[in-house]
Design a protein around this motif. Structure first.
Motif, PDB file in Angstrom:
ATOM      1  N   ASN A 133       0.827  -1.208   0.000  1.00 50.91           N
ATOM      2  CA  ASN A 133       0.000   0.000   0.000  1.00 50.91           C
ATOM      3  C   ASN A 133       0.861   1.258   0.000  1.00 50.91           C
ATOM      4  O   ASN A 133       0.552   2.240  -0.677  1.00 50.91           O
ATOM      5  N   ARG A 134       1.933   1.225   0.769  1.00 50.22           N
ATOM      6  CA  ARG A 134       2.831   2.379   0.838  1.00 50.22           C
ATOM      7  C   ARG A 134       3.420   2.680  -0.544  1.00 50.22           C
ATOM      8  O   ARG A 134       3.434   3.822  -0.997  1.00 50.22           O
ATOM      9  N   ARG A 135       3.907   1.635  -1.216  1.00 52.71           N
ATOM     10  CA  ARG A 135       4.510   1.815  -2.540  1.00 52.71           C
ATOM     11  C   ARG A 135       3.486   2.346  -3.546  1.00 52.71           C
ATOM     12  O   ARG A 135       3.783   3.226  -4.361  1.00 52.71           O
ATOM     13  N   ALA A 136       2.273   1.810  -3.486  1.00 53.12           N
ATOM     14  CA  ALA A 136       1.243   2.240  -4.433  1.00 53.12           C
ATOM     15  C   ALA A 136       0.848   3.697  -4.187  1.00 53.12           C
ATOM     16  O   ALA A 136       0.713   4.484  -5.146  1.00 53.12           O
ATOM     17  N   LEU A 137       0.666   4.087  -2.917  1.00 51.55           N
ATOM     18  CA  LEU A 137       0.327   5.470  -2.613  1.00 51.55           C
ATOM     19  C   LEU A 137       1.433   6.417  -3.054  1.00 51.55           C
ATOM     20  O   LEU A 137       1.177   7.494  -3.618  1.00 51.55           O
ATOM     21  N   LEU A 138       2.668   6.028  -2.803  1.00 44.55           N
ATOM     22  CA  LEU A 138       3.786   6.864  -3.251  1.00 44.55           C
ATOM     23  C   LEU A 138       3.833   6.928  -4.775  1.00 44.55           C
ATOM     24  O   LEU A 138       4.152   7.979  -5.354  1.00 44.55           O
ATOM     25  N   ALA A 141       1.483   9.542  -5.847  1.00 42.65           N
ATOM     26  CA  ALA A 141       2.008  10.874  -5.534  1.00 42.65           C
ATOM     27  C   ALA A 141       3.090  11.287  -6.528  1.00 42.65           C
ATOM     28  O   ALA A 141       3.112  12.433  -7.004  1.00 42.65           O
ATOM     29  N   TYR A 142       3.991  10.364  -6.855  1.00 46.52           N
ATOM     30  CA  TYR A 142       5.041  10.678  -7.828  1.00 46.52           C
ATOM     31  C   TYR A 142       4.453  10.974  -9.203  1.00 46.52           C
ATOM     32  O   TYR A 142       4.890  11.900  -9.898  1.00 46.52           O
ATOM     33  N   PHE A 143       3.464  10.187  -9.612  1.00 42.50           N
ATOM     34  CA  PHE A 143       2.828  10.430 -10.908  1.00 42.50           C
ATOM     35  C   PHE A 143       2.220  11.824 -10.957  1.00 42.50           C
ATOM     36  O   PHE A 143       2.415  12.574 -11.919  1.00 42.50           O
ATOM     37  N   LEU A 144       1.460  12.173  -9.935  1.00 41.46           N
ATOM     38  CA  LEU A 144       0.764  13.451  -9.945  1.00 41.46           C
ATOM     39  C   LEU A 144       1.739  14.626  -9.888  1.00 41.46           C
ATOM     40  O   LEU A 144       1.529  15.648 -10.545  1.00 41.46           O
ATOM     41  N   ARG A 145       2.825  14.483  -9.127  1.00 38.60           N
ATOM     42  CA  ARG A 145       3.820  15.560  -9.125  1.00 38.60           C
ATOM     43  C   ARG A 145       4.422  15.720 -10.509  1.00 38.60           C
ATOM     44  O   ARG A 145       4.600  16.843 -10.993  1.00 38.60           O
ATOM     45  N   GLY A 196       7.517   1.690 -11.143  1.00 36.15           N
ATOM     46  CA  GLY A 196       7.985   0.562 -10.345  1.00 36.15           C
ATOM     47  C   GLY A 196       7.275   0.411  -9.016  1.00 36.15           C
ATOM     48  O   GLY A 196       7.764  -0.307  -8.133  1.00 36.15           O
ATOM     49  N   SER A 197       6.111   1.044  -8.860  1.00 35.43           N
ATOM     50  CA  SER A 197       5.462   1.085  -7.547  1.00 35.43           C
ATOM     51  C   SER A 197       4.356   0.054  -7.372  1.00 35.43           C
ATOM     52  O   SER A 197       3.675   0.063  -6.340  1.00 35.43           O
ATOM     53  N   GLY A 198       4.184  -0.826  -8.344  1.00 40.48           N
ATOM     54  CA  GLY A 198       3.187  -1.885  -8.184  1.00 40.48           C
ATOM     55  C   GLY A 198       1.752  -1.447  -8.351  1.00 40.48           C
ATOM     56  O   GLY A 198       0.837  -2.076  -7.806  1.00 40.48           O
ATOM     57  N   LEU A 199       1.494  -0.364  -9.107  1.00 43.24           N
ATOM     58  CA  LEU A 199       0.132   0.094  -9.358  1.00 43.24           C
ATOM     59  C   LEU A 199      -0.615  -0.924 -10.215  1.00 43.24           C
ATOM     60  O   LEU A 199      -0.003  -1.651 -11.007  1.00 43.24           O
ATOM     61  N   PRO A 200      -1.932  -0.981 -10.111  1.00 42.84           N
ATOM     62  CA  PRO A 200      -2.693  -1.888 -10.973  1.00 42.84           C
ATOM     63  C   PRO A 200      -2.577  -1.453 -12.431  1.00 42.84           C
ATOM     64  O   PRO A 200      -2.417  -0.264 -12.727  1.00 42.84           O
ATOM     65  N   ASN A 201      -2.669  -2.402 -13.346  1.00 43.57           N
ATOM     66  CA  ASN A 201      -2.539  -2.071 -14.766  1.00 43.57           C
ATOM     67  C   ASN A 201      -3.642  -1.127 -15.217  1.00 43.57           C
ATOM     68  O   ASN A 201      -3.399  -0.151 -15.920  1.00 43.57           O
ATOM     69  N   ARG A 207      -8.350   6.235 -10.121  1.00 43.76           N
ATOM     70  CA  ARG A 207      -7.026   6.425  -9.532  1.00 43.76           C
ATOM     71  C   ARG A 207      -5.946   6.099 -10.556  1.00 43.76           C
ATOM     72  O   ARG A 207      -6.207   5.487 -11.601  1.00 43.76           O
ATOM     73  N   ILE A 208      -4.730   6.519 -10.269  1.00 39.97           N
ATOM     74  CA  ILE A 208      -3.610   6.316 -11.174  1.00 39.97           C
ATOM     75  C   ILE A 208      -3.345   4.828 -11.359  1.00 39.97           C
ATOM     76  O   ILE A 208      -3.379   4.047 -10.413  1.00 39.97           O
ATOM     77  N   THR A 209      -3.066   4.436 -12.586  1.00 38.77           N
ATOM     78  CA  THR A 209      -2.778   3.043 -12.922  1.00 38.77           C
ATOM     79  C   THR A 209      -1.445   2.949 -13.660  1.00 38.77           C
ATOM     80  O   THR A 209      -0.872   3.964 -14.084  1.00 38.77           O
ATOM     81  N   MET A 210      -0.969   1.723 -13.841  1.00 41.45           N
ATOM     82  CA  MET A 210       0.242   1.523 -14.617  1.00 41.45           C
ATOM     83  C   MET A 210       0.042   1.996 -16.051  1.00 41.45           C
ATOM     84  O   MET A 210       0.952   2.548 -16.678  1.00 41.45           O
ATOM     85  N   GLY A 211      -1.165   1.773 -16.587  1.00 43.78           N
ATOM     86  CA  GLY A 211      -1.447   2.247 -17.937  1.00 43.78           C
ATOM     87  C   GLY A 211      -1.309   3.746 -18.059  1.00 43.78           C
ATOM     88  O   GLY A 211      -0.787   4.260 -19.063  1.00 43.78           O
TER      89      GLY A 211
END
Length: 490
Positions: A133-138, A141-145, A196-201, A207-211
Protein backbone atom coordinates in the motif's frame (compact mmCIF):
# COMPACT_ATOMS: atom_id res chain seq x y z
CA UNK A 1 -6.27 32.13 -2.49
CA UNK A 2 -5.53 33.97 -5.70
CA UNK A 3 -1.87 34.49 -4.83
CA UNK A 4 -1.36 30.94 -3.63
CA UNK A 5 2.27 29.98 -4.25
CA UNK A 6 5.21 28.51 -2.38
CA UNK A 7 5.30 31.37 0.09
CA UNK A 8 1.66 30.91 1.01
CA UNK A 9 2.14 27.16 1.25
CA UNK A 10 4.92 27.75 3.76
CA UNK A 11 2.57 29.95 5.77
CA UNK A 12 -0.11 27.25 5.86
CA UNK A 13 2.36 24.59 6.92
CA UNK A 14 4.16 26.46 9.64
CA UNK A 15 1.57 28.82 10.99
CA UNK A 16 -2.04 28.25 11.95
CA UNK A 17 -4.20 27.71 8.87
CA UNK A 18 -7.01 29.25 10.90
CA UNK A 19 -5.52 32.60 9.94
CA UNK A 20 -6.54 31.87 6.34
CA UNK A 21 -9.41 29.39 6.50
CA UNK A 22 -12.19 28.66 8.95
CA UNK A 23 -11.96 24.99 7.99
CA UNK A 24 -9.24 23.15 6.10
CA UNK A 25 -10.89 21.27 3.18
CA UNK A 26 -10.70 17.55 3.86
CA UNK A 27 -9.87 16.90 0.21
CA UNK A 28 -6.67 18.94 0.42
CA UNK A 29 -4.87 17.41 3.39
CA UNK A 30 -1.21 18.46 3.38
CA UNK A 31 -0.12 17.68 6.93
CA UNK A 32 2.41 15.07 7.94
CA UNK A 33 0.40 12.09 9.18
CA UNK A 34 0.94 9.03 11.34
CA UNK A 35 -1.67 6.51 10.13
CA UNK A 36 -2.87 4.63 7.08
CA UNK A 37 -5.79 7.03 6.85
CA UNK A 38 -3.42 10.00 6.94
CA UNK A 39 -1.43 8.51 4.07
CA UNK A 40 -4.56 7.90 2.02
CA UNK A 41 -5.97 11.37 2.64
CA UNK A 42 -2.61 12.95 1.88
CA UNK A 43 -2.59 11.34 -1.57
CA UNK A 44 -6.29 11.98 -2.15
CA UNK A 45 -5.58 15.66 -1.60
CA UNK A 46 -3.11 15.71 -4.49
CA UNK A 47 -5.83 14.63 -6.91
CA UNK A 48 -8.01 17.58 -5.89
CA UNK A 49 -5.74 20.02 -7.75
CA UNK A 50 -6.60 18.42 -11.08
CA UNK A 51 -10.06 19.99 -11.08
CA UNK A 52 -9.60 23.76 -10.96
CA UNK A 53 -8.73 24.26 -14.66
CA UNK A 54 -11.96 22.46 -15.62
CA UNK A 55 -14.35 24.07 -13.15
CA UNK A 56 -16.54 26.88 -14.42
CA UNK A 57 -16.11 30.08 -12.41
CA UNK A 58 -17.71 33.49 -12.59
CA UNK A 59 -20.38 33.62 -15.26
CA UNK A 60 -18.79 31.38 -17.88
CA UNK A 61 -15.06 31.22 -17.28
CA UNK A 62 -13.01 28.05 -17.51
CA UNK A 63 -9.26 28.24 -16.96
CA UNK A 64 -8.14 25.75 -19.59
CA UNK A 65 -9.86 27.78 -22.33
CA UNK A 66 -6.74 29.92 -22.71
CA UNK A 67 -4.90 26.83 -24.01
CA UNK A 68 -7.59 26.20 -26.62
CA UNK A 69 -8.33 29.71 -27.88
CA UNK A 70 -4.86 30.29 -29.37
CA UNK A 71 -4.91 27.22 -31.63
CA UNK A 72 -7.10 28.40 -34.49
CA UNK A 73 -9.59 25.66 -33.66
CA UNK A 74 -11.82 27.30 -31.04
CA UNK A 75 -13.05 30.77 -30.21
CA UNK A 76 -14.93 32.40 -27.33
CA UNK A 77 -18.70 32.02 -27.63
CA UNK A 78 -20.64 35.26 -27.87
CA UNK A 79 -21.61 36.34 -24.38
CA UNK A 80 -19.12 34.14 -22.56
CA UNK A 81 -17.60 37.18 -20.81
CA UNK A 82 -14.24 35.51 -20.22
CA UNK A 83 -11.68 38.25 -20.79
CA UNK A 84 -8.78 35.86 -20.10
CA UNK A 85 -9.90 33.60 -22.96
CA UNK A 86 -10.60 36.59 -25.20
CA UNK A 87 -7.07 37.86 -24.60
CA UNK A 88 -5.61 34.44 -25.44
CA UNK A 89 -7.76 34.30 -28.57
CA UNK A 90 -6.32 37.65 -29.61
CA UNK A 91 -2.81 36.41 -28.73
CA UNK A 92 -2.46 38.85 -25.85
CA UNK A 93 -0.37 36.85 -23.40
CA UNK A 94 -0.37 39.09 -20.36
CA UNK A 95 1.34 38.43 -17.04
CA UNK A 96 -1.93 39.55 -15.43
CA UNK A 97 -4.02 36.85 -17.13
CA UNK A 98 -6.11 35.38 -14.31
CA UNK A 99 -6.46 31.94 -15.90
CA UNK A 100 -2.71 31.60 -16.37
CA UNK A 101 -2.29 32.60 -12.73
CA UNK A 102 -4.80 29.92 -11.75
CA UNK A 103 -2.80 27.28 -13.60
CA UNK A 104 0.31 28.37 -11.72
CA UNK A 105 -1.21 28.46 -8.24
CA UNK A 106 -3.24 25.29 -8.70
CA UNK A 107 -0.46 23.10 -10.03
CA UNK A 108 2.10 24.38 -7.53
CA UNK A 109 -0.46 23.65 -4.84
CA UNK A 110 -0.63 20.08 -6.14
CA UNK A 111 3.15 19.85 -6.21
CA UNK A 112 3.44 20.96 -2.60
CA UNK A 113 0.79 18.44 -1.58
CA UNK A 114 2.73 15.74 -3.43
CA UNK A 115 5.99 16.81 -1.80
CA UNK A 116 4.42 16.47 1.63
CA UNK A 117 2.99 13.04 0.84
CA UNK A 118 6.27 11.79 -0.66
CA UNK A 119 8.23 12.98 2.37
CA UNK A 120 5.81 11.81 5.05
CA UNK A 121 4.43 8.46 3.89
CA UNK A 122 7.78 6.63 4.25
CA UNK A 123 7.92 7.73 7.92
CA UNK A 124 4.51 6.30 8.88
CA UNK A 125 4.85 3.25 11.12
CA UNK A 126 1.17 2.28 11.33
CA UNK A 127 1.09 -1.50 10.81
CA UNK A 128 -2.11 -1.16 8.77
CA UNK A 129 -0.05 0.61 6.11
CA UNK A 130 1.45 -2.40 4.34
CA UNK A 131 4.52 -2.02 2.17
CA UNK A 132 2.48 -2.73 -0.95
CA UNK A 133 0.00 0.00 0.00
CA UNK A 134 2.83 2.38 0.84
CA UNK A 135 4.51 1.82 -2.54
CA UNK A 136 1.24 2.24 -4.43
CA UNK A 137 0.33 5.47 -2.61
CA UNK A 138 3.79 6.86 -3.25
CA UNK A 139 3.47 5.83 -6.90
CA UNK A 140 0.31 7.91 -7.22
CA UNK A 141 2.01 10.87 -5.53
CA UNK A 142 5.04 10.68 -7.83
CA UNK A 143 2.83 10.43 -10.91
CA UNK A 144 0.76 13.45 -9.94
CA UNK A 145 3.82 15.56 -9.12
CA UNK A 146 5.27 14.66 -12.53
CA UNK A 147 1.97 15.53 -14.22
CA UNK A 148 1.76 18.95 -12.57
CA UNK A 149 5.35 19.80 -13.47
CA UNK A 150 4.80 18.56 -17.02
CA UNK A 151 1.83 20.88 -17.41
CA UNK A 152 3.72 23.84 -15.93
CA UNK A 153 6.75 23.54 -18.23
CA UNK A 154 4.45 23.27 -21.22
CA UNK A 155 2.51 26.39 -20.24
CA UNK A 156 5.29 28.59 -18.82
CA UNK A 157 8.66 27.14 -19.92
CA UNK A 158 11.40 27.74 -17.32
CA UNK A 159 9.93 27.52 -13.81
CA UNK A 160 11.12 27.14 -10.20
CA UNK A 161 11.75 23.56 -9.16
CA UNK A 162 11.12 22.26 -5.66
CA UNK A 163 10.85 18.56 -4.78
CA UNK A 164 10.70 18.73 -0.99
CA UNK A 165 8.13 20.22 1.39
CA UNK A 166 8.56 23.94 1.88
CA UNK A 167 10.18 24.68 5.22
CA UNK A 168 11.18 28.33 5.05
CA UNK A 169 10.40 31.54 3.27
CA UNK A 170 13.53 30.98 1.18
CA UNK A 171 11.68 28.09 -0.46
CA UNK A 172 9.40 30.72 -1.95
CA UNK A 173 12.36 32.57 -3.44
CA UNK A 174 13.67 29.84 -5.73
CA UNK A 175 15.18 30.78 -9.10
CA UNK A 176 13.85 29.42 -12.35
CA UNK A 177 15.10 26.05 -13.58
CA UNK A 178 15.33 25.31 -17.28
CA UNK A 179 12.77 23.15 -19.05
CA UNK A 180 15.43 20.48 -19.45
CA UNK A 181 16.25 20.51 -15.74
CA UNK A 182 12.59 20.08 -14.82
CA UNK A 183 12.17 17.13 -17.20
CA UNK A 184 15.38 15.42 -16.13
CA UNK A 185 15.23 16.20 -12.39
CA UNK A 186 11.62 15.42 -11.60
CA UNK A 187 9.25 14.55 -14.47
CA UNK A 188 11.01 11.53 -15.93
CA UNK A 189 12.45 10.21 -12.61
CA UNK A 190 9.07 10.57 -10.88
CA UNK A 191 7.28 8.66 -13.63
CA UNK A 192 9.92 5.94 -13.59
CA UNK A 193 9.48 5.65 -9.82
CA UNK A 194 5.71 5.42 -10.26
CA UNK A 195 6.25 2.75 -12.91
CA UNK A 196 7.99 0.56 -10.35
CA UNK A 197 5.46 1.09 -7.55
CA UNK A 198 3.19 -1.88 -8.18
CA UNK A 199 0.13 0.09 -9.36
CA UNK A 200 -2.69 -1.89 -10.97
CA UNK A 201 -2.54 -2.07 -14.77
CA UNK A 202 -6.02 -0.59 -15.17
CA UNK A 203 -8.85 0.50 -12.90
CA UNK A 204 -12.32 2.00 -13.25
CA UNK A 205 -11.87 3.84 -9.94
CA UNK A 206 -10.27 6.90 -11.47
CA UNK A 207 -7.03 6.43 -9.53
CA UNK A 208 -3.61 6.32 -11.17
CA UNK A 209 -2.78 3.04 -12.92
CA UNK A 210 0.24 1.52 -14.62
CA UNK A 211 -1.45 2.25 -17.94
CA UNK A 212 -1.65 5.94 -17.07
CA UNK A 213 2.00 6.03 -15.98
CA UNK A 214 3.30 4.43 -19.17
CA UNK A 215 0.99 6.53 -21.36
CA UNK A 216 2.12 9.79 -19.77
CA UNK A 217 5.75 8.72 -19.96
CA UNK A 218 5.34 8.13 -23.71
CA UNK A 219 3.90 11.65 -24.09
CA UNK A 220 6.70 13.12 -22.01
CA UNK A 221 9.35 11.50 -24.19
CA UNK A 222 7.55 12.73 -27.33
CA UNK A 223 7.55 16.25 -25.88
CA UNK A 224 11.26 16.04 -25.07
CA UNK A 225 11.94 14.98 -28.65
CA UNK A 226 10.34 18.21 -29.86
CA UNK A 227 10.84 21.90 -29.14
CA UNK A 228 12.40 23.35 -27.06
CA UNK A 229 14.69 20.42 -26.11
CA UNK A 230 14.80 18.70 -29.51
CA UNK A 231 16.24 15.53 -27.95
CA UNK A 232 15.43 13.41 -30.99
CA UNK A 233 16.74 10.24 -29.32
CA UNK A 234 13.62 10.42 -27.16
CA UNK A 235 11.51 9.36 -30.15
CA UNK A 236 12.77 5.82 -29.52
CA UNK A 237 11.81 6.02 -25.84
CA UNK A 238 8.37 7.41 -26.73
CA UNK A 239 7.85 4.65 -29.29
CA UNK A 240 8.86 1.87 -26.89
CA UNK A 241 6.75 3.16 -24.01
CA UNK A 242 3.67 3.65 -26.19
CA UNK A 243 4.23 0.17 -27.62
CA UNK A 244 4.18 -1.28 -24.09
CA UNK A 245 0.68 0.15 -23.62
CA UNK A 246 -0.53 -1.02 -27.02
CA UNK A 247 0.89 -4.54 -26.78
CA UNK A 248 -0.53 -4.99 -23.26
CA UNK A 249 -4.04 -4.64 -24.75
CA UNK A 250 -5.29 -2.83 -21.66
CA UNK A 251 -7.33 -0.31 -23.64
CA UNK A 252 -9.32 -0.01 -26.83
CA UNK A 253 -10.84 2.78 -28.87
CA UNK A 254 -14.54 3.44 -28.43
CA UNK A 255 -16.48 2.13 -31.42
CA UNK A 256 -20.02 2.74 -32.60
CA UNK A 257 -22.37 -0.21 -32.20
CA UNK A 258 -26.04 -0.98 -32.59
CA UNK A 259 -27.00 0.98 -29.50
CA UNK A 260 -24.91 4.14 -29.65
CA UNK A 261 -22.17 6.01 -31.49
CA UNK A 262 -18.60 6.19 -30.29
CA UNK A 263 -19.09 9.92 -29.83
CA UNK A 264 -21.84 9.21 -27.30
CA UNK A 265 -19.53 6.85 -25.47
CA UNK A 266 -16.88 9.55 -25.36
CA UNK A 267 -19.28 12.09 -23.85
CA UNK A 268 -21.24 9.78 -21.53
CA UNK A 269 -20.16 9.49 -17.86
CA UNK A 270 -21.12 5.79 -17.99
CA UNK A 271 -17.97 5.23 -20.07
CA UNK A 272 -15.60 7.29 -17.93
CA UNK A 273 -12.47 5.52 -16.62
CA UNK A 274 -12.90 2.52 -18.95
CA UNK A 275 -11.87 1.32 -22.43
CA UNK A 276 -10.41 4.42 -24.13
CA UNK A 277 -10.28 6.72 -21.10
CA UNK A 278 -6.92 6.21 -19.38
CA UNK A 279 -6.65 9.20 -17.01
CA UNK A 280 -9.40 11.68 -16.21
CA UNK A 281 -10.33 14.48 -13.82
CA UNK A 282 -12.90 12.89 -11.51
CA UNK A 283 -16.40 14.21 -10.78
CA UNK A 284 -19.82 12.91 -9.78
CA UNK A 285 -23.21 14.58 -9.99
CA UNK A 286 -23.71 14.73 -6.24
CA UNK A 287 -20.73 15.55 -4.01
CA UNK A 288 -18.40 17.03 -6.65
CA UNK A 289 -20.39 18.02 -9.71
CA UNK A 290 -18.82 18.75 -13.06
CA UNK A 291 -19.56 22.07 -14.76
CA UNK A 292 -18.00 21.23 -18.13
CA UNK A 293 -21.29 20.03 -19.66
CA UNK A 294 -23.18 23.21 -18.79
CA UNK A 295 -20.17 25.26 -19.86
CA UNK A 296 -20.33 23.87 -23.40
CA UNK A 297 -24.15 23.70 -23.66
CA UNK A 298 -24.88 26.08 -26.54
CA UNK A 299 -26.33 29.53 -26.14
CA UNK A 300 -29.56 29.60 -28.09
CA UNK A 301 -30.19 25.91 -27.46
CA UNK A 302 -32.30 26.26 -24.32
CA UNK A 303 -34.97 23.98 -25.74
CA UNK A 304 -32.62 21.00 -25.82
CA UNK A 305 -32.16 20.98 -22.03
CA UNK A 306 -34.68 23.29 -20.33
CA UNK A 307 -33.47 22.53 -16.80
CA UNK A 308 -29.83 23.37 -17.56
CA UNK A 309 -27.81 26.53 -17.77
CA UNK A 310 -26.37 27.50 -21.14
CA UNK A 311 -23.03 29.27 -21.51
CA UNK A 312 -21.66 28.32 -24.93
CA UNK A 313 -18.11 28.33 -23.62
CA UNK A 314 -15.84 27.83 -26.59
CA UNK A 315 -17.15 27.34 -30.11
CA UNK A 316 -15.32 25.79 -33.09
CA UNK A 317 -14.08 28.10 -35.80
CA UNK A 318 -15.84 27.38 -39.11
CA UNK A 319 -12.43 27.23 -40.79
CA UNK A 320 -11.49 24.47 -38.35
CA UNK A 321 -14.63 22.44 -39.07
CA UNK A 322 -14.10 22.94 -42.79
CA UNK A 323 -10.52 21.68 -42.50
CA UNK A 324 -11.73 18.11 -41.85
CA UNK A 325 -11.98 15.75 -44.81
CA UNK A 326 -15.47 15.91 -46.26
CA UNK A 327 -16.59 12.49 -44.96
CA UNK A 328 -14.97 12.77 -41.52
CA UNK A 329 -17.57 11.83 -38.92
CA UNK A 330 -15.87 14.01 -36.30
CA UNK A 331 -16.90 17.18 -38.16
CA UNK A 332 -20.51 16.13 -38.68
CA UNK A 333 -23.38 17.07 -36.39
CA UNK A 334 -23.11 15.23 -33.05
CA UNK A 335 -19.58 14.14 -33.82
CA UNK A 336 -17.16 16.33 -31.90
CA UNK A 337 -19.45 19.31 -32.49
CA UNK A 338 -23.15 19.93 -32.93
CA UNK A 339 -25.53 22.63 -34.14
CA UNK A 340 -28.82 20.70 -34.15
CA UNK A 341 -30.76 18.34 -31.88
CA UNK A 342 -34.29 17.14 -32.69
CA UNK A 343 -34.73 19.91 -35.22
CA UNK A 344 -33.59 22.62 -32.83
CA UNK A 345 -30.65 24.58 -34.25
CA UNK A 346 -28.05 26.77 -32.57
CA UNK A 347 -24.45 27.92 -33.01
CA UNK A 348 -21.85 25.24 -33.61
CA UNK A 349 -20.82 24.01 -30.17
CA UNK A 350 -18.65 21.33 -28.60
CA UNK A 351 -20.45 17.96 -28.31
CA UNK A 352 -17.67 16.09 -26.50
CA UNK A 353 -19.19 16.67 -23.06
CA UNK A 354 -22.93 16.74 -23.84
CA UNK A 355 -25.01 13.60 -23.21
CA UNK A 356 -28.65 12.57 -23.19
CA UNK A 357 -29.02 11.98 -19.44
CA UNK A 358 -27.78 15.51 -18.77
CA UNK A 359 -30.25 16.88 -21.28
CA UNK A 360 -33.19 15.21 -19.52
CA UNK A 361 -31.87 15.57 -15.98
CA UNK A 362 -31.71 18.24 -13.34
CA UNK A 363 -28.79 20.22 -14.72
CA UNK A 364 -26.15 18.41 -12.65
CA UNK A 365 -23.35 16.58 -14.41
CA UNK A 366 -20.92 13.90 -13.32
CA UNK A 367 -18.91 14.05 -16.53
CA UNK A 368 -15.20 13.45 -16.04
CA UNK A 369 -12.71 15.36 -18.16
CA UNK A 370 -10.25 13.27 -20.22
CA UNK A 371 -6.56 14.04 -19.77
CA UNK A 372 -5.20 10.90 -21.48
CA UNK A 373 -7.05 8.82 -24.07
CA UNK A 374 -5.91 5.69 -25.88
CA UNK A 375 -6.20 7.58 -29.17
CA UNK A 376 -3.31 9.72 -27.94
CA UNK A 377 -1.19 6.64 -27.22
CA UNK A 378 -1.80 5.25 -30.73
CA UNK A 379 -0.85 8.51 -32.42
CA UNK A 380 2.16 8.93 -30.12
CA UNK A 381 3.41 5.52 -31.19
CA UNK A 382 2.78 6.22 -34.88
CA UNK A 383 4.68 9.51 -34.81
CA UNK A 384 7.55 8.25 -32.68
CA UNK A 385 8.04 5.10 -34.76
CA UNK A 386 8.10 7.11 -37.98
CA UNK A 387 10.64 9.56 -36.57
CA UNK A 388 12.90 6.96 -34.94
CA UNK A 389 13.07 4.71 -38.03
CA UNK A 390 10.19 4.56 -40.49
CA UNK A 391 6.49 3.83 -40.36
CA UNK A 392 6.10 0.08 -39.83
CA UNK A 393 2.95 -2.06 -39.86
CA UNK A 394 2.02 -1.16 -36.28
CA UNK A 395 2.50 2.55 -36.97
CA UNK A 396 0.12 2.31 -39.94
CA UNK A 397 -2.42 0.26 -38.01
CA UNK A 398 -2.28 2.76 -35.12
CA UNK A 399 -2.83 5.70 -37.47
CA UNK A 400 -5.49 3.92 -39.51
CA UNK A 401 -7.38 2.93 -36.37
CA UNK A 402 -8.01 6.64 -35.79
CA UNK A 403 -8.86 7.27 -39.44
CA UNK A 404 -11.15 4.26 -39.76
CA UNK A 405 -13.14 5.18 -36.67
CA UNK A 406 -13.61 8.65 -38.12
CA UNK A 407 -15.03 7.13 -41.32
CA UNK A 408 -11.91 7.71 -43.39
CA UNK A 409 -10.14 5.19 -45.64
CA UNK A 410 -6.82 3.68 -44.63
CA UNK A 411 -3.60 5.22 -45.86
CA UNK A 412 -0.49 3.34 -46.97
CA UNK A 413 2.84 3.85 -48.70
CA UNK A 414 3.36 7.40 -47.43
CA UNK A 415 6.74 9.09 -47.41
CA UNK A 416 8.27 9.85 -44.02
CA UNK A 417 7.22 13.49 -44.30
CA UNK A 418 3.69 12.68 -45.50
CA UNK A 419 3.21 10.13 -42.70
CA UNK A 420 4.42 12.69 -40.14
CA UNK A 421 1.97 15.30 -41.34
CA UNK A 422 -0.89 12.81 -41.50
CA UNK A 423 -0.31 11.96 -37.83
CA UNK A 424 -0.22 15.65 -37.00
CA UNK A 425 -3.50 16.22 -38.87
CA UNK A 426 -5.20 13.40 -36.99
CA UNK A 427 -4.00 14.84 -33.69
CA UNK A 428 -5.34 18.25 -34.74
CA UNK A 429 -8.73 16.80 -35.64
CA UNK A 430 -8.93 14.35 -32.72
CA UNK A 431 -8.20 16.53 -29.67
CA UNK A 432 -9.96 19.93 -29.86
CA UNK A 433 -11.23 21.12 -26.46
CA UNK A 434 -9.19 18.45 -24.63
CA UNK A 435 -6.75 19.63 -21.98
CA UNK A 436 -4.78 21.95 -24.26
CA UNK A 437 -3.39 19.08 -26.36
CA UNK A 438 -3.57 21.05 -29.63
CA UNK A 439 -1.68 23.99 -28.16
CA UNK A 440 0.98 21.73 -26.67
CA UNK A 441 1.39 19.96 -30.02
CA UNK A 442 1.82 23.25 -31.83
CA UNK A 443 4.55 24.35 -29.47
CA UNK A 444 6.21 20.91 -29.53
CA UNK A 445 6.31 20.71 -33.34
CA UNK A 446 6.67 24.45 -33.99
CA UNK A 447 4.02 23.89 -36.67
CA UNK A 448 0.37 24.85 -37.07
CA UNK A 449 -2.20 23.46 -39.48
CA UNK A 450 -3.69 26.17 -41.67
CA UNK A 451 -6.44 24.00 -43.13
CA UNK A 452 -4.36 22.80 -46.07
CA UNK A 453 -0.86 22.16 -44.80
CA UNK A 454 1.48 22.88 -41.92
CA UNK A 455 3.31 26.17 -41.61
CA UNK A 456 5.82 27.49 -39.08
CA UNK A 457 4.11 28.37 -35.82
CA UNK A 458 5.70 31.80 -35.41
CA UNK A 459 4.53 34.09 -38.17
CA UNK A 460 1.29 32.28 -38.98
CA UNK A 461 -1.98 34.22 -38.92
CA UNK A 462 -4.93 32.63 -37.12
CA UNK A 463 -8.47 32.70 -38.50
CA UNK A 464 -9.12 35.94 -36.62
CA UNK A 465 -6.16 37.58 -38.38
CA UNK A 466 -3.89 37.67 -35.32
CA UNK A 467 -0.29 36.68 -36.07
CA UNK A 468 1.55 34.30 -33.75
CA UNK A 469 4.84 35.69 -32.44
CA UNK A 470 7.60 34.29 -30.26
CA UNK A 471 5.77 35.83 -27.29
CA UNK A 472 2.95 33.32 -27.85
CA UNK A 473 5.06 30.20 -27.35
CA UNK A 474 4.65 30.31 -23.55
CA UNK A 475 2.54 32.30 -21.16
CA UNK A 476 4.53 34.71 -19.00
CA UNK A 477 4.89 33.89 -15.32
CA UNK A 478 2.07 35.69 -13.48
CA UNK A 479 3.05 39.15 -12.35
CA UNK A 480 1.77 38.59 -8.80
CA UNK A 481 4.24 35.70 -8.50
CA UNK A 482 7.10 37.84 -9.81
CA UNK A 483 6.30 40.49 -7.23
CA UNK A 484 6.49 37.91 -4.46
CA UNK A 485 9.61 36.29 -5.94
CA UNK A 486 11.75 38.66 -8.06
CA UNK A 487 13.87 35.66 -9.15
CA UNK A 488 11.04 34.76 -11.50
CA UNK A 489 11.45 37.96 -13.51
CA UNK A 490 13.03 37.91 -16.94
Amino acid sequence: MKKYNLLLIVCCLFFSCEDFLDEVPKSEKTIIGTSLLDAQESVNGIYAYLRAPYNRTGYAKMVYSILEASTGALKPAIGTQDTDMEDAYNLIYSSSNGSASSFWSTYYGGIEAANVAIASIPTITDTELTEDNRRALLGEAYFLRAYYYYQLVQIFGDIPLNISPSSSFEDGQLPKSTVQEVYETVIVPDLMTAEGSGLPNTSSSGRITMGAVKSLLAKVYLSMAGSPLNQTDKFIAARDKANEVISAEWYNLFQSDGSTTWFNKLNNPAYDNIEENIFMVQYNNEAIGSSITSYFTPIGGEAISPLSLHFGGMEPEMDFINSYESNDLRAQNQGFFFNEVDGITFNNSVFKYFYEEYRNGNGLSGKNVPLLRYADVLLTYAEAQNESASANALAYSSLNAIRSRAGLPNVSGLSKEDFREEVWRQRYWEFPAEAGILWFDQRRTNKIFNGNNFSDLVGTALTNGKIITSDNVYFPIPQNEVILNPNLGD
